[in-house]
Design a protein around this motif. Structure first.
Motif, mmCIF file in Angstrom:
data_model
loop_
_atom_site.group_PDB
_atom_site.id
_atom_site.type_symbol
_atom_site.label_atom_id
_atom_site.label_comp_id
_atom_site.label_asym_id
_atom_site.label_seq_id
_atom_site.Cartn_x
_atom_site.Cartn_y
_atom_site.Cartn_z
ATOM 1 N N ASP A 124 3.769 -1.433 -4.281
ATOM 2 C CA ASP A 124 2.046 -1.320 -4.194
ATOM 3 C C ASP A 124 1.429 -2.233 -2.864
ATOM 4 N N PHE A 125 2.322 -3.205 -2.661
ATOM 5 C CA PHE A 125 1.873 -4.248 -1.473
ATOM 6 C C PHE A 125 2.691 -3.874 -0.093
ATOM 7 N N ALA A 126 3.098 -2.679 0.022
ATOM 8 C CA ALA A 126 3.688 -2.613 1.234
ATOM 9 C C ALA A 126 2.716 -2.122 2.475
ATOM 10 N N LEU A 135 4.601 -17.763 -4.458
ATOM 11 C CA LEU A 135 4.960 -16.301 -4.556
ATOM 12 C C LEU A 135 5.511 -15.723 -3.107
ATOM 13 N N GLU A 136 6.750 -15.576 -3.033
ATOM 14 C CA GLU A 136 7.123 -15.133 -1.659
ATOM 15 C C GLU A 136 6.738 -13.596 -1.536
ATOM 16 N N ARG A 137 6.755 -12.711 -2.516
ATOM 17 C CA ARG A 137 6.430 -11.305 -2.416
ATOM 18 C C ARG A 137 5.547 -10.853 -3.493
ATOM 19 N N LEU A 138 4.601 -10.047 -3.209
ATOM 20 C CA LEU A 138 3.731 -9.487 -4.189
ATOM 21 C C LEU A 138 4.316 -8.517 -5.195
ATOM 22 N N GLU A 139 4.187 -8.382 -6.445
ATOM 23 C CA GLU A 139 4.641 -7.547 -7.302
ATOM 24 C C GLU A 139 3.616 -6.653 -7.997
ATOM 25 N N PRO A 140 3.820 -5.356 -8.106
ATOM 26 C CA PRO A 140 5.059 -4.621 -7.750
ATOM 27 C C PRO A 140 5.377 -4.424 -6.294
ATOM 28 N N ASN A 170 3.358 -7.007 1.788
ATOM 29 C CA ASN A 170 4.834 -7.843 1.994
ATOM 30 C C ASN A 170 5.675 -7.491 3.121
ATOM 31 N N PRO A 171 6.171 -8.509 3.706
ATOM 32 C CA PRO A 171 6.898 -8.631 4.947
ATOM 33 C C PRO A 171 8.158 -7.724 4.911
#
Length: 508
Positions: free
Chosen positions: A74-76, A66-71, A333-334
């Motif tokens: 919400d994970f900025a 999982l490269e980035r979390l969704e949504p 999330n980067p």
């Protein structure tokens, strides 16, 4: 390089834990002669780590699913105890599958033909609050597919029960409204039933699920001839006379040699949830027997499997070509611009401008990895290349409390070595030791971690290593162990605030 924690004893036996770091809520699958493991990654990115082994004792980290979390929005920012909870890893219909519950959004799934990817984008299979610990089953006897999940009372008001669904074989649709198939409130003495793993064996539907709490509970087994129940239950692994508290949820795997093994975690405070390997057999009534007659083993014969070199997930990093290894995760999330590409070695991090620079728990751009063993020493070189007053960079032990040592540019233009910390209830850090000059703008930073996650800080700014400040006791977050972290930050403002370069990161 010899791992800092060695589970393989070199004589055909192993010691527990086989993974001495925070690989929380592990699940495992066998594909041919290879074993793959994933674990909770909560709010860190990339998420869903993927580990590989040929013998269930020696493991390497081969990537993330999982490269980035969704949504994504919400994970900025960091959400340390949210995100990816208790994933399940399976192989069916020629694909790898991972299902997990996000307690704030619902049950997600992804899949891939090859374990190293590419993985599909996250698909929200069941939306809702408090849906956790999801596990699928593809029943090769009937061709049907199923899903089971648990509940988080903090979001749903529901706990201690397991819900089952029929599911389409492509894992994209649930075919019914769901049924409570195990109600822990109806079992005398059982509470906090969670973490189900669903299997088919010997004509039975099996659910392996812990209860009783992460630090004080036990591992249960449930079986039924019909997916919807009724299920009978039994405790199959408990602390007993051992020092292994919990023991909590994990996964069952059968080796090509026909042996059965169970991987589970033990909660160990700041070290997180470390992974144990238990032998597993079946009694005359067809129930699983884990460990030594239902108690965890400290040492045991290794599984019958091909020889494998002594190995553990990587920790060291020379940052070749300016890139960091798979063992690192961001605390959110980067975003572009956190690191600077360059042709040499060493990780060049931008001093990101932020108003939260004095509380590392709020920074999304902290690059982290797990504490790798009970006792170890970590070192890294740091050069601060920023002329911005207030710019800082360092090496941290990060949890509900944190402490870091590093370099900071003062208002007078001088660079100083600083060592700061914050307690769990503190909103800002304070000095753990008086600042001292770092005239070259460089330092070799060092943290020695001893039993109990007691951390002693040192630094060499050109005049030899010198200790700094008192002992710091690392603390976990809720559900998450403490982390090692690298960061670079600067006060709010316009334009570039310069960079910091980390090099020769070592753990011994």
């Amino acid at each position: 390089m010899t791992p800092v924690h060695r589970a393989d004893l070199g004589d055909g036996t192993y010691r527990n834990p086989v993974l001495a770091a925070d690989w929380s809520d592990p699940d495992v699958v066998a594909v041919g002669e290879d074993f793959y493991l994933t674990a909770s990654s909560f709010g860190r990115a990339p998420g869903l780590p993927l580990l590989h082994s040929r013998d269930l004792v020696n493991w390497s980290l081969v990537g993330h699913a999982l490269e980035r979390l969704e949504p994504a929005a919400d994970f900025a920012a960091p959400r340390h105890d949210k995100g990816v909870w208790a994933p399940s890893l399976r192989h069916a219909d020629g694909r790898f599958w991972i299902f997990w519950g996000d307690p704030d959004h619902g049950v997600y799934q992804i899949s891939a033909e090859h374990v190293r990817g590419p993985w599909t984008a996250p698909h929200l299979l069941k939306a809702g609050k408090g849906l956790i610990d999801a596990c699928p089953l593809w029943d090769e006897e009937t061709g049907e597919a199923y899903l089971v999940h648990a509940w988080a009372k903090s979001r749903s008001g529901v706990k201690n029960r397991l819900t089952g669904h029929r599911m389409s074989r492509d894992g994209r649709t649930l075919l019914d409204e769901g049924t409570t198939i195990v109600d822990g409130d109806r079992i005398p003495g059982w509470f906090t039933l969670e973490g189900p793993k669903l299997y088919r064996h010997d004509g039975w539907f099996w659910i392996l699920a812990p209860a009783g709490g992460v630090e004080t509970g036990w591992q249960g087994a449930f079986r039924s001839r019909d997916f919807l129940g009724p299920y009978e239950e039994r405790i199959v692994l408990a602390q007993g006379r051992t020092e292994v508290n919990g023991p909590h949820q994990g996964g069952w795997v059968r080796t090509p040699a026909g042996e059965d093994w169970f991987l589970h975690f033990q909660a160990r405070g700041a070290y997180g949830r470390v992974v144990h390997l238990q032998p597993m057999t079946w009694d005359d009534d067809g129930w699983p027997v884990m460990g030594d007659r239902g108690e965890p083993v400290a040492e045991h014969r290794k599984p019958a499997a091909p020889e494998q070199p002594v190995e553990a997930p990587a920790t060291d990093d020379a940052f070749p070509g300016g890139r960091f290894g798979r063992q690192w995760q961001w605390t959110a999330n980067p975003r572009p611009g956190w690191t600077v590409e360059h042709g040499g070695d060493g990780l060049r991090m931008n001093c990101v401008r932020t108003g939260d620079a004095h509380d590392l728990r709020l920074l999304p751009h902290v690059l982290t990895q797990r504490l790798p063993a009970e006792e170890f020493t970590v070192e890294v070189d740091l050069a601060l290349e920023s002329a911005e007053p207030g710019a800082r960079a360092g090496l941290a032990v990060l949890g509900d409390a944190f402490s870091w040592i590093g370099l900071e540019r003062g208002d007078d233009g001088a660079v100083r070595l600083v060592h700061r910390f914050a307690e769990p209830v503190a909103e800002a850090e304070r000095d753990a030791a008086p600042p001292r000059p770092a005239p070259r703008g460089r330092a070799r930073l060092r943290i020695e971690v001893s039993a109990g996650a007691r951390c002693r800080f040192q630094a060499d700014t050109g005049d030899g290593p010198r200790p700094s400040g008192p002992v710091f006791a690392a603390t976990p977050w809720r559900w998450v162990g403490a982390l090692l972290g690298l960061f670079a930050a600067a006060p709010p403002g316009r334009g570039s605030a310069g960079t910091a370069t980390f090099a020769d990161f070592r753990v011994v």
